[in-house]
Design an enzyme around this catalytic site. Structure first.
Site, PDB file in Angstrom:
ATOM      1  N   LYS A  74      62.367  29.441  -8.799  1.00 53.14           N
ATOM      2  CA  LYS A  74      61.103  29.102  -8.140  1.00 53.14           C
ATOM      3  C   LYS A  74      59.976  29.185  -9.164  1.00 53.14           C
ATOM      4  O   LYS A  74      59.806  30.202  -9.831  1.00 53.14           O
ATOM      5  CB  LYS A  74      60.807  30.109  -7.026  1.00 53.14           C
ATOM      6  CG  LYS A  74      61.331  29.690  -5.677  1.00 53.14           C
ATOM      7  CD  LYS A  74      61.192  30.828  -4.711  1.00 53.14           C
ATOM      8  CE  LYS A  74      60.016  30.669  -3.810  1.00 53.14           C
ATOM      9  NZ  LYS A  74      60.013  31.742  -2.769  1.00 53.14           N
TER      10      LYS A  74
HETATM   11  C1  E4P Z   1      59.064  31.083   0.500  1.00 50.18           C
HETATM   12  O1  E4P Z   1      59.543  30.510  -0.439  1.00 50.18           O
HETATM   13  C2  E4P Z   1      57.820  31.855   0.399  1.00 50.18           C
HETATM   14  O2  E4P Z   1      57.966  32.836  -0.540  1.00 50.18           O
HETATM   15  C3  E4P Z   1      57.416  32.421   1.719  1.00 50.18           C
HETATM   16  O3  E4P Z   1      57.771  31.529   2.759  1.00 50.18           O
HETATM   17  C4  E4P Z   1      55.967  32.820   1.792  1.00 50.18           C
HETATM   18  O4  E4P Z   1      55.624  33.162   3.110  1.00 50.18           O
HETATM   19  P1  E4P Z   1      54.256  33.911   3.475  1.00 50.18           P
HETATM   20  O5  E4P Z   1      53.141  32.935   3.287  1.00 50.18           O
HETATM   21  O6  E4P Z   1      54.416  34.311   4.902  1.00 50.18           O
HETATM   22  O7  E4P Z   1      54.147  35.064   2.542  1.00 50.18           O
END
Ligand code: E4P
Length: 219
Positions: free
Chosen positions: A84
């Protein structure tokens, strides 16, 4: 639509892994920081829990050269890992290089259809638009999913749409209607999606009626 778990909670992952419903896990530095374990070991254990799953692991370095080096190291931890990388212009060149190296990339923190198009052009596997964080600032996060779906289909990109930052059943509903290729769900949201009061009530009613027959074996 693939279903990913948005967590690094090993116990919860193990519980859901056996349902056959889960296609992978998306971790992030916040998730990993919550667990009391070495992040490297935890990531490796998560990969073992879902041997066929796609496991996203985020870079934590800031400098582009360091991000590149770290991404290679993260990818080398397990064949199922996607790296990521935040959707920031400082990393465009890094992302392009990694894609050319054959590293599978999930671009995170995507908020607009234009950012999404840029990342599709670089050939990443997933773009992760954040629905809940748009809602946090009083915008309609769900709309972005529909726009990005349309853009990907219009230009026939291979990149897949991974709906992220889903905080409610309604968000998941929107991800499905938008035709997301994947959605990543926090455990609490997944539990809410799986449950329905009318299902529970129906089971109880069928059971009560069946008990009236008082038979020991069927069929
Ligand atoms: C996924 O890849 C993200 O890290 C995650 O969905 C972030 O979610 P949040 O905005 O609730 O922290």
């Amino acid at each position: 639509m693939k279903i990913f778990l948005d967590t690094a909670d090993k116990l919860a992952i193990a519980q859901w892994a056996v349902t056959g419903l889960i296609d992978g896990v998306t971790t992030n530095p916040t998730h990993l920081a919550k667990e009391k374990k070495s992040p490297k070991e935890l990531v490796q254990e998560i990969c073992t829990l879902l041997p066929q799953g796609e496991i996203s692991v985020e870079v934590t370095e800031k400098e582009p050269d360091k991000v590149y080096a770290q991404a290679l190291k993260i990818a080398a931890l397990h064949q199922n890992i996607l790296v990521k990388i935040p959707c920031h212009k400082d990393y465009y060149g890094v992302i392009e290089k990694l894609v050319n190296d054959g590293i599978k990339i999930n671009v995170t923190l995507v908020f607009t259809v234009v950012q999404a198009l840029f990342m599709c052009k670089l050939g990443v596997v997933y773009i992760s638009p954040f629905v809940g964080r748009w809602d946090d600032i009083d915008a309609h996060g769900g709309d972005v999913l529909f726009e990005i779906r349309e853009m990907i289909d219009q230009y026939n990109f291979d990149t897949q749409l991974l709906a992220a930052s889903l905080r409610s059943v309604q968000h998941v509903h929107q991800a499905i209607l938008a035709g997301a290729d994947a959605a990543t769900l926090p455990i609490a949201v997944l539990e809410q999606c799986a449950a329905h009061v009318l299902t529970d009530r129906g089971i109880a009613q069928f059971d009560a009626d069946w008990q009236k027959l008082d038979i020991k074996q069927f069929p």
